[in-house]
Design a protein around this motif. Structure first.
Motif, PDB file in Angstrom:
ATOM      1  N   ALA A 168      49.394 -51.282 -65.162  1.00 34.16           N
ATOM      2  CA  ALA A 168      48.458 -50.447 -65.925  1.00 34.16           C
ATOM      3  C   ALA A 168      47.058 -50.531 -65.332  1.00 34.16           C
ATOM      4  O   ALA A 168      46.352 -49.522 -65.236  1.00 34.16           O
ATOM      5  CB  ALA A 168      48.449 -50.876 -67.390  1.00 34.16           C
ATOM      6  N   ARG A 169      46.659 -51.710 -64.905  1.00 34.17           N
ATOM      7  CA  ARG A 169      45.332 -51.883 -64.303  1.00 34.17           C
ATOM      8  C   ARG A 169      45.250 -51.146 -62.955  1.00 34.17           C
ATOM      9  O   ARG A 169      44.252 -50.488 -62.657  1.00 34.17           O
ATOM     10  CB  ARG A 169      45.042 -53.380 -64.129  1.00 34.17           C
ATOM     11  CG  ARG A 169      43.705 -53.696 -63.552  1.00 34.17           C
ATOM     12  CD  ARG A 169      42.569 -53.430 -64.559  1.00 34.17           C
ATOM     13  NE  ARG A 169      41.303 -53.688 -63.905  1.00 34.17           N
ATOM     14  CZ  ARG A 169      40.350 -52.772 -63.743  1.00 34.17           C
ATOM     15  NH1 ARG A 169      40.487 -51.564 -64.225  1.00 34.17           N
ATOM     16  NH2 ARG A 169      39.252 -53.074 -63.110  1.00 34.17           N
ATOM     17  N   ILE A 170      46.316 -51.233 -62.148  1.00 35.19           N
ATOM     18  CA  ILE A 170      46.355 -50.523 -60.867  1.00 35.19           C
ATOM     19  C   ILE A 170      46.275 -49.018 -61.116  1.00 35.19           C
ATOM     20  O   ILE A 170      45.543 -48.306 -60.433  1.00 35.19           O
ATOM     21  CB  ILE A 170      47.623 -50.899 -60.068  1.00 35.19           C
ATOM     22  CG1 ILE A 170      47.535 -52.356 -59.600  1.00 35.19           C
ATOM     23  CG2 ILE A 170      47.822 -49.959 -58.877  1.00 35.19           C
ATOM     24  CD1 ILE A 170      48.844 -52.918 -59.078  1.00 35.19           C
ATOM     25  N   GLU A 171      47.025 -48.526 -62.112  1.00 31.83           N
ATOM     26  CA  GLU A 171      47.001 -47.096 -62.431  1.00 31.83           C
ATOM     27  C   GLU A 171      45.606 -46.659 -62.861  1.00 31.83           C
ATOM     28  O   GLU A 171      45.133 -45.584 -62.468  1.00 31.83           O
ATOM     29  CB  GLU A 171      48.031 -46.777 -63.509  1.00 31.83           C
ATOM     30  CG  GLU A 171      49.453 -46.872 -63.009  1.00 31.83           C
ATOM     31  CD  GLU A 171      50.491 -46.739 -64.115  1.00 31.83           C
ATOM     32  OE1 GLU A 171      50.126 -46.776 -65.320  1.00 31.83           O
ATOM     33  OE2 GLU A 171      51.679 -46.589 -63.778  1.00 31.83           O
ATOM     34  N   GLU A 172      44.953 -47.470 -63.656  1.00 32.34           N
ATOM     35  CA  GLU A 172      43.595 -47.157 -64.117  1.00 32.34           C
ATOM     36  C   GLU A 172      42.647 -47.011 -62.922  1.00 32.34           C
ATOM     37  O   GLU A 172      41.874 -46.057 -62.837  1.00 32.34           O
ATOM     38  CB  GLU A 172      43.127 -48.284 -65.044  1.00 32.34           C
ATOM     39  CG  GLU A 172      41.732 -48.176 -65.565  1.00 32.34           C
ATOM     40  CD  GLU A 172      41.362 -49.422 -66.362  1.00 32.34           C
ATOM     41  OE1 GLU A 172      40.310 -50.022 -66.061  1.00 32.34           O
ATOM     42  OE2 GLU A 172      42.130 -49.811 -67.267  1.00 32.34           O
TER      43      GLU A 172
ATOM     44  N   ALA B 129      43.535 -46.505 -59.693  1.00 29.61           N
ATOM     45  CA  ALA B 129      43.976 -45.388 -58.857  1.00 29.61           C
ATOM     46  C   ALA B 129      43.537 -44.057 -59.461  1.00 29.61           C
ATOM     47  O   ALA B 129      43.047 -43.175 -58.740  1.00 29.61           O
ATOM     48  CB  ALA B 129      45.495 -45.425 -58.683  1.00 29.61           C
ATOM     49  N   ASP B 130      43.689 -43.903 -60.767  1.00 31.99           N
ATOM     50  CA  ASP B 130      43.269 -42.660 -61.427  1.00 31.99           C
ATOM     51  C   ASP B 130      41.778 -42.425 -61.228  1.00 31.99           C
ATOM     52  O   ASP B 130      41.344 -41.306 -60.932  1.00 31.99           O
ATOM     53  CB  ASP B 130      43.604 -42.691 -62.918  1.00 31.99           C
ATOM     54  CG  ASP B 130      45.097 -42.601 -63.209  1.00 31.99           C
ATOM     55  OD1 ASP B 130      45.868 -42.202 -62.297  1.00 31.99           O
ATOM     56  OD2 ASP B 130      45.496 -42.934 -64.347  1.00 31.99           O
ATOM     57  N   ARG B 131      40.990 -43.477 -61.378  1.00 35.89           N
ATOM     58  CA  ARG B 131      39.537 -43.365 -61.199  1.00 35.89           C
ATOM     59  C   ARG B 131      39.192 -42.973 -59.767  1.00 35.89           C
ATOM     60  O   ARG B 131      38.376 -42.089 -59.525  1.00 35.89           O
ATOM     61  CB  ARG B 131      38.864 -44.682 -61.576  1.00 35.89           C
ATOM     62  CG  ARG B 131      37.336 -44.619 -61.509  1.00 35.89           C
ATOM     63  CD  ARG B 131      36.679 -45.945 -61.863  1.00 35.89           C
ATOM     64  NE  ARG B 131      36.860 -46.870 -60.761  1.00 35.89           N
ATOM     65  CZ  ARG B 131      37.359 -48.103 -60.874  1.00 35.89           C
ATOM     66  NH1 ARG B 131      37.729 -48.573 -62.029  1.00 35.89           N
ATOM     67  NH2 ARG B 131      37.487 -48.872 -59.814  1.00 35.89           N
ATOM     68  N   LEU B 132      39.841 -43.628 -58.791  1.00 37.96           N
ATOM     69  CA  LEU B 132      39.588 -43.322 -57.383  1.00 37.96           C
ATOM     70  C   LEU B 132      40.022 -41.907 -57.016  1.00 37.96           C
ATOM     71  O   LEU B 132      39.326 -41.208 -56.277  1.00 37.96           O
ATOM     72  CB  LEU B 132      40.266 -44.349 -56.476  1.00 37.96           C
ATOM     73  CG  LEU B 132      39.729 -45.774 -56.578  1.00 37.96           C
ATOM     74  CD1 LEU B 132      40.626 -46.732 -55.826  1.00 37.96           C
ATOM     75  CD2 LEU B 132      38.301 -45.851 -56.066  1.00 37.96           C
ATOM     76  N   LEU B 133      41.165 -41.490 -57.522  1.00 39.05           N
ATOM     77  CA  LEU B 133      41.660 -40.139 -57.236  1.00 39.05           C
ATOM     78  C   LEU B 133      40.774 -39.083 -57.887  1.00 39.05           C
ATOM     79  O   LEU B 133      40.511 -38.035 -57.294  1.00 39.05           O
ATOM     80  CB  LEU B 133      43.108 -39.994 -57.676  1.00 39.05           C
ATOM     81  CG  LEU B 133      44.123 -40.743 -56.810  1.00 39.05           C
ATOM     82  CD1 LEU B 133      45.474 -40.815 -57.512  1.00 39.05           C
ATOM     83  CD2 LEU B 133      44.245 -40.105 -55.437  1.00 39.05           C
ATOM     84  N   ALA B 134      40.284 -39.341 -59.080  1.00 38.47           N
ATOM     85  CA  ALA B 134      39.391 -38.400 -59.768  1.00 38.47           C
ATOM     86  C   ALA B 134      38.075 -38.255 -58.985  1.00 38.47           C
ATOM     87  O   ALA B 134      37.493 -37.173 -58.944  1.00 38.47           O
ATOM     88  CB  ALA B 134      39.101 -38.870 -61.184  1.00 38.47           C
ATOM     89  N   GLY B 135      37.644 -39.326 -58.342  1.00 38.44           N
ATOM     90  CA  GLY B 135      36.422 -39.298 -57.553  1.00 38.44           C
ATOM     91  C   GLY B 135      36.551 -38.485 -56.287  1.00 38.44           C
ATOM     92  O   GLY B 135      35.549 -38.157 -55.647  1.00 38.44           O
ATOM     93  N   GLN B 136      37.785 -38.138 -55.895  1.00 40.57           N
ATOM     94  CA  GLN B 136      37.999 -37.351 -54.677  1.00 40.57           C
ATOM     95  C   GLN B 136      37.859 -35.860 -54.927  1.00 40.57           C
ATOM     96  O   GLN B 136      37.728 -35.083 -53.995  1.00 40.57           O
ATOM     97  CB  GLN B 136      39.392 -37.621 -54.104  1.00 40.57           C
ATOM     98  CG  GLN B 136      39.552 -39.001 -53.526  1.00 40.57           C
ATOM     99  CD  GLN B 136      40.953 -39.206 -52.957  1.00 40.57           C
ATOM    100  OE1 GLN B 136      41.849 -38.398 -53.153  1.00 40.57           O
ATOM    101  NE2 GLN B 136      41.134 -40.292 -52.232  1.00 40.57           N
ATOM    102  N   ASP B 137      37.911 -35.455 -56.174  1.00 44.66           N
ATOM    103  CA  ASP B 137      37.835 -34.009 -56.495  1.00 44.66           C
ATOM    104  C   ASP B 137      36.456 -33.451 -56.251  1.00 44.66           C
ATOM    105  O   ASP B 137      35.468 -34.050 -56.344  1.00 44.66           O
ATOM    106  CB  ASP B 137      38.255 -33.766 -57.946  1.00 44.66           C
ATOM    107  CG  ASP B 137      39.734 -34.047 -58.151  1.00 44.66           C
ATOM    108  OD1 ASP B 137      40.481 -34.018 -57.154  1.00 44.66           O
ATOM    109  OD2 ASP B 137      40.136 -34.293 -59.299  1.00 44.66           O
TER     110      ASP B 137
END
Length: 171
Positions: free
Chosen positions: A157-161, A163-171
């Motif tokens: 869950a922590r890794i997903e959190e 990863a989601d933050r990092l991926l959102a920052g790529q938009d």
């Protein structure tokens, strides 16, 4: 928005030891993460053989030979599935698994003898020590280190959190 058709994947480094039962248990999280993120998450195995497991160093070298022969992850997963067998059987099991996967087992044997992958394993281990890795599995994603050696509870869950933050920052 990114100018490229697909942004670079987020990298998850998994500091692992192939004779470690905890690393075997971590595979279910790796599978779940791959299923969720696909190519947006690159999972990289980093070697961190521990002295308490006498065949871990050879297993790390064998995994690198599997990468060269094109079946790195299948081989890694096959070894992790048999950590108890590896503890008992040692290098003959590493060569046997290579043959079972259709790899050149003779070349595995030669690679373990000539040490052609020592530098990769040593470099991973040195880098791990430099960033504070002390046990396996340990994950590094987005400059954050997560230690799974004591408990893997909540790690995915922590890794997903992250990863989601990092991926959102790529938009």
């Amino acid at each position: 928005m990114s100018d490229s058709p697909s942004a670079a994947p987020v990298v998850l480094d998994l500091w692992c030891e192939l004779e470690c039962p905890d690393c075997h248990r971590a595979l279910s999280d790796v599978h779940a993460l791959r299923a969720r993120y696909g190519e947006r998450l690159e999972v990289r195995l980093r070697h961190f053989p521990l002295e308490k497991h006498k065949h871990a160093y050879a297993a790390a070298q064998a995994a690198e030979e599997a990468v060269v022969q094109g079946k790195g992850w299948p081989y890694i997963e096959a070894v992790l599935a048999r950590t108890a067998d590896l503890a008992r059987a040692g290098e003959p099991l590493l060569i046997e698994l290579a043959g079972e996967l259709g790899l050149d087992a003779e070349e595995f044997d030669t690679a373990l003898i000539d040490g052609r992958h020592l530098l990769i394993v040593d470099a991973d281990q040195a880098e791990g020590k430099a960033i504070g890795v002390t046990g396996t599995p340990t994950y590094v994603i987005g400059e954050e280190r997560l230690d799974g050696g004591k408990s893997q509870e909540g790690l995915r869950a922590r890794i997903e959190e992250i990863a989601d933050r990092l991926l959102a920052g790529q938009d």
